[in-house]
Design an enzyme around this catalytic site. Structure first.
Site, PDB file in Angstrom:
ATOM      1  N   PRO A 259       0.790  -1.243   0.000  1.00  0.00           N
ATOM      2  CG  PRO A 259       0.048  -0.917   2.202  1.00  0.00           C
ATOM      3  CD  PRO A 259       0.787  -1.900   1.325  1.00  0.00           C
ATOM      4  CE  LYS A 262       9.054  -2.897   2.837  1.00  0.00           C
ATOM      5  NZ  LYS A 262       7.606  -3.234   3.027  1.00  0.00           N
ATOM      6  CB  CYS A 376       7.424  -9.373   5.836  1.00  0.00           C
ATOM      7  SG  CYS A 376       5.993  -9.899   4.878  1.00  0.00           S
TER       8      CYS A 376
END
Length: 423
Positions: A259, A262, A376
């Site tokens: 979204p 970063k 992640c």
């Protein structure tokens, strides 16, 4: 619907029956629930608590239900799970209330015939001492930490049994609410003070321009958020972007941006000067990047709908590229517990996709440019092993830096990043 327990059960059914993402399922239910702040918080706690502890809860229920749990009617089963969670893990909820409210819920549902059955099961749970296996074997660890055996095997194979258990412990702890200060509009001390005035105390994080909130907020209704003074982003993600270190005036490509967190952090590091092409496969998710950038007052981000696996000559070359690829997500189980219950087979093709994206990213990079590959997850085959394979295949690239963030050591989400430089 103004019953927080019913809201939790409805959201659990969406996850169980429709394979909905946990946050999307809960938000959809809460939007139409009519619940106020405290009841919304209770519904959320029960919902995420059941997902966190489902294997443990089902172990307990199976001791008092003779038939396989998959044969129990869906609404009844989720009500039972919710009640057992309250009994075992919510000290402020009286056991009698957990049982009585569960029976009421079932009585008022289409499965009302199961009210007596549910009452008997829950009374048995109360009457009998609940003991969980305390061994170090896979089955015991799985029940105790509510984690599938294949994930435990993966952690143990990559990091050893001791670290694997530490990761399991961390997966059941509450995830901190970390925000990144929008330095285009404010500074850390000012935002910290403003949050305090609005009843949201925070701690200054070790990472510059990051705060850890001491209580959760409903961002959609929070004035400082709507005005673009901050956005949510874990410390591991913020730190990884700093490793890429995009500079003022550079051209940057964010391969899988939605979204947008970063991309936003890169824009702030670049002082909103340069260009960031932020891509996602789905137009709706690209819209999230666009609206987020507008809220924050960032104008160097160019949101684009694009397939990260397919080379687009029109993009040109970039000084640096963020390659934050789709992954199994095993580093963020405390935030997304529903990941635990996805079949292992769902992740078998991931490495091929990740490698394809990294290989495509390399085609856009200038000589002397840098790629940050990140995930992640904590599976080495998606992290170190994949990057090493890429380096071996493409001699013109070398690895400058890599780090695996472990929650119990780094006090962040589980995360991996590697900085790859084109010679």
């Amino acid at each position: 619907m103004s019953n927080p327990r019913k809201a939790a059960v409805k959201a659990l059914l969406k996850v169980e029956n429709d394979s909905a993402y946990s946050n999307i399922a809960l938000n959809a239910v809460l939007r139409g629930s009519g619940l106020d702040g405290s009841d919304r918080a209770f519904a959320s706690a029960v919902f995420y608590g059941v997902l966190d502890r489902k294997i443990t809860i089902d172990f307990v229920l199976s001791k008092f239900i003779k038939t396989p749990l998959k044969k129990v009617a869906p609404f009844t089963l989720e009500v039972l799970r919710s009640a057992v969670y309250q009994i075992m893990f919510m000290d402020k909820v009286p056991d009698s209330a957990a049982v009585n409210e569960a029976v009421k819920l079932i009585k008022s549902s289409k499965e009302s015939r199961n009210a007596g059955f549910a009452n008997a099961v829950l009374r048995n749970v109360l009457r009998n001492e609940i003991t969980l296996p305390d061994g170090k074997d896979l089955r015991s660890l799985s029940v105790r930490y509510s984690c599938p055996e294949w994930i435990i095997n993966s952690f143990a194979g990559d990091y050893g049994a001791e670290t694997a258990e530490e990761l399991l412990k961390e997966s059941l702890k509450p995830a901190p609410v970390v925000i990144r200060v929008n330095t285009l509009k404010t500074d850390t001390n000012t935002l910290k003070s403003e949050l305090e005035k609005q009843g949201v105390p925070s701690d200054t994080a070790e990472k510059e321009n990051a705060l850890i909130l001491k209580k959760g907020i409903d961002a959609a209704d929070f004035d400082l958020y709507k005005k673009g003074f901050f956005y949510a982003e874990d410390l591991s993600s913020q730190t990884a972007v700093s490793v890429l270190n995009p500079k003022k005036g550079e051209r940057v490509l964010d391969m899988c941006a939605a979204p947008g967190g970063k991309s936003f952090t890169m824009a702030l590091l670049m002082e909103n000067a340069g260009e960031i092409v932020s891509c996602d496969l789905y137009e709706q998710r690209v819209g999230l990047i666009k609206s987020g950038a507008e809220r924050l007052g960032i104008d160097i981000i160019k949101p684009v709908t694009a397939d990260a696996c397919v080379y687009n000559e029109a993009f040109g070359e970039f000084d640096c590229i963020l390659c934050d690829v789709p992954c199994s997500g095993l580093g963020v189980l405390r935030r997304k517990p529903d990941i635990k219950y996805k079949p292992e087979d769902n992740f078998k093709e991931l490495q091929k996709l990740q490698y394809k994206i990294l290989r495509n990213a390399s085609k856009y990079l200038k000589k002397g440019g840098r790629i940050l590959y990140s995930t992640c997850t904590l599976r080495r085959e998606e992290n170190e092993k994949l990057v090493n394979s890429f380096i071996m295949e493409y001699n013109g690239f070398h690895k400058m830096y890599e780090h695996t963030y472990l929650p119990h050591i780094d006090k962040t989400d589980g995360f991996y990043c590697a900085l790859i430089v084109k010679e």
